[in-house]
Design an enzyme around this catalytic site. Sequence first.
Site, PDB file in Angstrom:
ATOM      1  N   LYS A  28       0.852  -1.102   0.214  1.00 55.37           N
ATOM      2  CA  LYS A  28      -0.099   0.024   0.647  1.00 55.37           C
ATOM      3  C   LYS A  28       1.319   1.114   0.414  1.00 55.37           C
ATOM      4  CE  LYS A  28      -3.659   2.276   2.860  1.00 55.37           C
ATOM      5  NZ  LYS A  28      -4.594   1.804   3.898  1.00 55.37           N
ATOM      6  N   SER A  45      -9.325   2.244   2.745  1.00 54.48           N
ATOM      7  CA  SER A  45      -8.986   2.617   2.463  1.00 54.48           C
ATOM      8  C   SER A  45      -7.878   1.969   1.356  1.00 54.48           C
ATOM      9  CB  SER A  45      -7.702   3.562   3.359  1.00 54.48           C
ATOM     10  OG  SER A  45      -7.244   2.886   3.798  1.00 54.48           O
ATOM     11  N   SER A  90      -9.612  -0.564   7.179  1.00 58.49           N
ATOM     12  CA  SER A  90      -8.910  -0.332   6.234  1.00 58.49           C
ATOM     13  C   SER A  90      -8.119  -1.606   5.808  1.00 58.49           C
ATOM     14  CB  SER A  90      -7.862   0.827   6.346  1.00 58.49           C
ATOM     15  OG  SER A  90      -8.261   1.775   6.510  1.00 58.49           O
TER      16      SER A  90
END
Length: 466
Positions: A74, A149, A173
């Site tokens: 990420k 996210s 997330s």
Amino acid sequence: MESQILKIHQQLMNKEISCTDLVKGKLDLLKPNTHQTVNTLLDSLALDLAAKVDAKIENGETIGVLEGIPFGIKDVFMLQGTVTTASSNLLKNYKSAYTASAIQKLLDAGAIPIVKENCDSFGHGSSSENTIFGAVKNAVNQNLVAGGSSGGSAVNVALDYTVFSIGGDTGGSVRQPAGYNHVYGFKPTYGRISRFGLMAYASSTDCVGPIANTIEDIRILLNVMSGKDIKDQTTYVSKEISEESISKVIGIKTIGYFKNFMESDAINPKIKNDFLASIEKIKAKGIEIKELDFFKSDILVSTYYTLAMAETASNLSRLDGSNYGNRIEDKNLKESYAITRSENFSEETKRRIVGGNQVLSQGFSDEIYLKGLALRDAISENFENDFKEVDIIISPVTPSAPPKIGDSLKDPHAMYLSDAYTVGFSLGQLPTLTIPQGTETGLQITAAKNNDGLVLQFANFLKDLI
């Protein structure tokens, strides 16, 4: 137990595939970027590392279990020498000066990073639409959001573009996008894995979490990344979780679920019915089911966002274009700060900074922030009492199915409510795993602090039951 990592490891050792071909194949899948999961391809680095693995195998050397395994990161984790953007305009050209501790442990084990993955800017969002790289598209239906996210990370794993990916979980997330894309996503006990090198969103709940296609892969990754880190004082020494310890259900007698979640107006009827059907299947195996009382979901959401916004306002105050970032010059220093932050932060990030500054401001902090801290303590105490009565808590991951791309941007409040069933476990700093079973967006399995192995054990039990 089933494991993609172990399967590929065996193929490499048997010379059924070369590491270079394996990495090239994954890069070729990522290059078209059809689901907008890619911020930066790490092709040169990945191929150089793959060649070294192939040379070791050719020389008859033994390689580690993770050696040569391609993975995604990420784009909120530092990886020295690579661009780390946080999917934001402010950091679109920022190069990491160091590597995050969790990522370094994977590199030391020989895993090969191949992509920095799209996400909500600075982790601010639950749909992976708040990004300069375009909305991440759901792995199952490209018209739907990927969740957030860590949306890019979950989609890459679901589509087999990466063998595993590393996300960050603050209020759900990792778990929510894992549910939306039908993969496993784990938020460990807070402090089990070092946060050093993960861009801070809300420091009191930020966790590093693996996303993978099997429970065994989650276990392997958790063992590699866990442990005390002198660069992160919240970390602690943790016991390794063995394969044997999670293969049988030992000592799990009582399962709890929150009846408040089922009584919420927000829950989709199908998700509710599927969840209750899963509870009945567990009950049929002789495990006691207990209804638990808990804070209403809207209280959990408001408590979480009160504290998270306050912490992110504080954490992002350093980003003004002075030391790093995309600086915009104006007539004086104050105006330069203002326009740099105004033009470069996303609307969602600005919303959270403004909200956080209000929460922390004089006249509001006692009324709002301190009440939020008191509620968080009450939530943690509630969990401690619950785990005196039950071994595991099970819950839906989300109250509803993933929305269409664009809908969340029109209604931020609805986006916040999609976190209703994840944020409580974050506030409690508990180990929680999303499994791709039981409802349209999966189930969450939670245990008391430091019982991460128990979560994986029960997930294995449910794998063949639901």
